[in-house]
Design a protein around this motif. Structure first.
Motif, PDB file in Angstrom:
ATOM      1  N   LYS A 172      48.426  59.030  44.020  1.00 32.66           N
ATOM      2  CA  LYS A 172      47.868  59.677  44.642  1.00 32.66           C
ATOM      3  C   LYS A 172      47.031  59.250  45.781  1.00 32.66           C
ATOM      4  CE  LYS A 172      47.730  63.985  40.915  1.00 32.66           C
ATOM      5  NZ  LYS A 172      46.898  64.449  40.533  1.00 32.66           N
ATOM      6  N   GLY A 173      47.101  57.949  45.661  1.00 33.98           N
ATOM      7  CA  GLY A 173      46.741  57.489  46.611  1.00 33.98           C
ATOM      8  C   GLY A 173      44.298  57.071  46.726  1.00 33.98           C
ATOM      9  N   ASP A 174      44.534  57.104  44.532  1.00 31.11           N
ATOM     10  CA  ASP A 174      43.069  57.472  44.120  1.00 31.11           C
ATOM     11  C   ASP A 174      43.323  55.869  44.154  1.00 31.11           C
ATOM     12  OD1 ASP A 174      43.032  60.456  44.663  1.00 31.11           O
ATOM     13  OD2 ASP A 174      43.041  60.563  43.081  1.00 31.11           O
ATOM     14  N   LEU A 175      41.454  55.804  44.437  1.00 34.37           N
ATOM     15  CA  LEU A 175      41.267  53.950  44.175  1.00 34.37           C
ATOM     16  C   LEU A 175      41.557  54.065  42.745  1.00 34.37           C
ATOM     17  CD1 LEU A 175      40.638  51.014  45.298  1.00 34.37           C
ATOM     18  CD2 LEU A 175      37.990  51.769  44.725  1.00 34.37           C
ATOM     19  N   GLN A 176      41.923  52.206  41.866  1.00 33.75           N
ATOM     20  CA  GLN A 176      41.930  52.509  40.185  1.00 33.75           C
ATOM     21  C   GLN A 176      40.888  51.124  40.434  1.00 33.75           C
ATOM     22  OE1 GLN A 176      43.709  54.629  38.088  1.00 33.75           O
ATOM     23  NE2 GLN A 176      43.244  55.448  39.948  1.00 33.75           N
ATOM     24  N   ASN A 177      41.282  49.984  40.994  1.00 29.95           N
ATOM     25  CA  ASN A 177      40.276  49.184  40.862  1.00 29.95           C
ATOM     26  C   ASN A 177      40.485  47.802  42.427  1.00 29.95           C
ATOM     27  OD1 ASN A 177      39.310  46.911  39.630  1.00 29.95           O
ATOM     28  ND2 ASN A 177      40.163  46.902  37.731  1.00 29.95           N
ATOM     29  N   LEU A 178      39.489  47.275  41.698  1.00 26.76           N
ATOM     30  CA  LEU A 178      39.382  45.915  43.221  1.00 26.76           C
ATOM     31  C   LEU A 178      39.574  44.352  42.611  1.00 26.76           C
ATOM     32  CD1 LEU A 178      38.651  45.410  46.131  1.00 26.76           C
ATOM     33  CD2 LEU A 178      36.012  45.655  45.507  1.00 26.76           C
ATOM     34  N   PRO A 179      41.081  44.037  42.206  1.00 24.89           N
ATOM     35  CA  PRO A 179      41.130  42.753  41.328  1.00 24.89           C
ATOM     36  C   PRO A 179      40.804  41.827  42.578  1.00 24.89           C
ATOM     37  CG  PRO A 179      43.400  44.030  42.226  1.00 24.89           C
ATOM     38  CD  PRO A 179      41.815  45.036  42.255  1.00 24.89           C
ATOM     39  N   PHE A 180      40.802  41.306  43.745  1.00 25.55           N
ATOM     40  CA  PHE A 180      40.255  40.268  44.400  1.00 25.55           C
ATOM     41  C   PHE A 180      39.296  41.091  45.961  1.00 25.55           C
ATOM     42  CE2 PHE A 180      44.813  38.594  42.911  1.00 25.55           C
ATOM     43  CZ  PHE A 180      44.785  37.567  41.445  1.00 25.55           C
ATOM     44  N   ASN A 181      38.663  40.337  45.859  1.00 26.92           N
ATOM     45  CA  ASN A 181      37.445  40.664  47.288  1.00 26.92           C
ATOM     46  C   ASN A 181      37.145  38.741  47.326  1.00 26.92           C
ATOM     47  OD1 ASN A 181      36.386  40.898  49.272  1.00 26.92           O
ATOM     48  ND2 ASN A 181      34.783  42.009  47.427  1.00 26.92           N
ATOM     49  N   GLN A 182      38.115  37.823  48.346  1.00 30.40           N
ATOM     50  CA  GLN A 182      38.194  36.434  47.909  1.00 30.40           C
ATOM     51  C   GLN A 182      37.722  36.678  50.148  1.00 30.40           C
ATOM     52  OE1 GLN A 182      37.254  34.525  46.056  1.00 30.40           O
ATOM     53  NE2 GLN A 182      37.401  36.121  44.681  1.00 30.40           N
ATOM     54  N   VAL A 183      37.287  35.368  50.423  1.00 30.36           N
ATOM     55  CA  VAL A 183      37.394  35.458  52.005  1.00 30.36           C
ATOM     56  C   VAL A 183      37.895  33.174  52.110  1.00 30.36           C
ATOM     57  CG1 VAL A 183      36.225  34.229  54.062  1.00 30.36           C
ATOM     58  CG2 VAL A 183      35.614  36.150  52.481  1.00 30.36           C
ATOM     59  N   GLY A 184      39.207  33.445  52.725  1.00 29.01           N
ATOM     60  CA  GLY A 184      39.640  31.887  53.045  1.00 29.01           C
ATOM     61  C   GLY A 184      41.244  31.932  52.048  1.00 29.01           C
ATOM     62  N   ASN A 185      41.327  30.225  51.684  1.00 25.75           N
ATOM     63  CA  ASN A 185      42.230  30.373  51.150  1.00 25.75           C
ATOM     64  C   ASN A 185      41.627  30.583  49.695  1.00 25.75           C
ATOM     65  OD1 ASN A 185      43.609  29.061  52.751  1.00 25.75           O
ATOM     66  ND2 ASN A 185      43.137  27.069  52.661  1.00 25.75           N
ATOM     67  N   PHE A 186      42.559  30.845  48.931  1.00 21.53           N
ATOM     68  CA  PHE A 186      42.571  31.513  47.108  1.00 21.53           C
ATOM     69  C   PHE A 186      43.713  31.436  46.738  1.00 21.53           C
ATOM     70  CE2 PHE A 186      42.713  35.353  44.352  1.00 21.53           C
ATOM     71  CZ  PHE A 186      41.896  34.916  43.815  1.00 21.53           C
ATOM     72  N   ASN A 187      43.365  31.199  45.501  1.00 20.18           N
ATOM     73  CA  ASN A 187      44.459  31.380  44.392  1.00 20.18           C
ATOM     74  C   ASN A 187      44.230  31.477  43.066  1.00 20.18           C
ATOM     75  OD1 ASN A 187      46.306  30.415  43.029  1.00 20.18           O
ATOM     76  ND2 ASN A 187      47.156  28.408  43.226  1.00 20.18           N
ATOM     77  N   GLY A 188      44.287  32.486  42.549  1.00 24.16           N
ATOM     78  CA  GLY A 188      42.934  32.937  41.214  1.00 24.16           C
ATOM     79  C   GLY A 188      44.057  33.697  40.201  1.00 24.16           C
ATOM     80  N   SER A 189      43.892  35.008  39.591  1.00 27.80           N
ATOM     81  CA  SER A 189      44.326  35.642  38.819  1.00 27.80           C
ATOM     82  C   SER A 189      43.112  36.630  38.171  1.00 27.80           C
ATOM     83  CB  SER A 189      45.428  34.653  37.296  1.00 27.80           C
ATOM     84  OG  SER A 189      44.870  34.373  36.098  1.00 27.80           O
ATOM     85  N   THR A 190      43.782  37.909  37.501  1.00 25.86           N
ATOM     86  CA  THR A 190      42.512  38.739  37.005  1.00 25.86           C
ATOM     87  C   THR A 190      43.904  39.619  35.819  1.00 25.86           C
ATOM     88  OG1 THR A 190      40.292  39.852  36.817  1.00 25.86           O
ATOM     89  CG2 THR A 190      42.085  40.143  38.617  1.00 25.86           C
TER      90      THR A 190
END
Length: 286
Positions: free
Chosen positions: A241-259
């Protein structure tokens, strides 16, 4: 009269004997049939007739029993093609498949430079805004306004050329856009419904702003992301429906990670990506 035999008898006495007629064989004179024992040939015929009668009666009895049995198992009339299962031949009726919902036609807007678009109407649910400005050199900003003219969302905030998309959960109603640009632009609004969802594991990749999906998950998924860029790298999870569920990543620049991202509502889900470089998102079961 003369004496002697026949004296004193009337004339013509004794009476003459009746003539002897030929008699049928086996019949005595006077019409009485002589009692003779039946011949062996006649006894054989009577026995054969008795056996034949019994056989006829037995056959008739069998026919009656067969007819009565078949009357209880009368063949059913042929079923219509739609009432039979194509695999099992069962007489159980098959419910007709539900017709696929009619796709919502896209809304296409275009212009040059700074503009406020005419009003457009959307249905409740997810709406995807795909924006392009292939010759922009300065700011390209697209803002979504509700029916009262208040800001609903900031769809695009870029400098220079742009080609990207973003998903927004919408209430049914009337909206309009304001665009700030220094060149020609186009915006197409689609409202995806009942899209086929991929199962996990699955990998998405792209460049710049994008909405990807849908995918299925049981309220949680492991998410590994990479980004090669200089600006924001933001990933949000939306439901169908377009409803927000989560914000897994909020980064700046290069990134390599998991959650491990957790979702409140049931799937399927979409990922909204905000980025200025190339990125990959690998989804798997938690």
């Amino acid at each position: 009269m003369a004496d002697g035999p026949g004296a004193g008898q009337p004339e013509g006495w004794p009476p003459a004997k009746p003539p002897r007629w030929p008699q049928p064989a086996g019949q005595s004179i006077g019409g009485a049939s002589p009692q003779q024992p039946p011949s062996k040939k006649r006894r054989g015929r009577r026995f054969l007739w008795g056996c034949s009668g019994a056989a006829v009666f037995l056959i008739a009895l069998i026919v009656i029993i067969a007819v009565a049995s078949s009357g209880g198992n009368k063949a059913s009339p042929p079923a219509s093609p739609g009432s039979l299962s194509p695999t099992s031949g069962s007489t159980e009726q098959i419910k007709p498949a539900k017709a696929a919902p009619t796709p919502i036609p896209p809304i296409k807007l275009s212009g040059t430079g700074q503009q406020a678009t005419s009003r457009f109407t959307v249905a409740e649910g997810l709406a995807v805004f795909r924006s392009t400005c292939s010759a922009c050199k300065t700011n390209f900003i697209v803002t979504l306004l509700d029916s009262s003219g208040q800001t609903k969302d900031l769809l695009v905030n870029a400098i220079g050329t742009y080609n990207g998309s973003k998903g927004v959960g919408m209430s049914a109603g009337s909206y309009r856009l304001t665009i700030q640009a220094d060149s020609a632009w186009t915006i197409t609004i689609t409202q995806p419904r009942h899209q086929a969802a991929v199962s996990l594991p699955h990998t998405y990749s792209g460049k710049g702003d994008r909405i990807v999906g849908p995918f299925t998950a049981n309220h949680a998924a492991t998410l590994r992301g990479t980004h090669r860029g200089k600006a924001n790298f933001i990933v949000t999870v939306l439901d169908a429906k377009g409803d927000l569920q989560n914000l897994p990543f909020n980064q700046v620049g290069n990134f390599n990670g998991s959650t491990v991202t957790q979702m409140i509502s049931g799937g399927p889900y979409y990922l909204n990506v905000t980025a200025d470089g190339t990125w990959t998102l690998k989804l798997s079961k938690p």
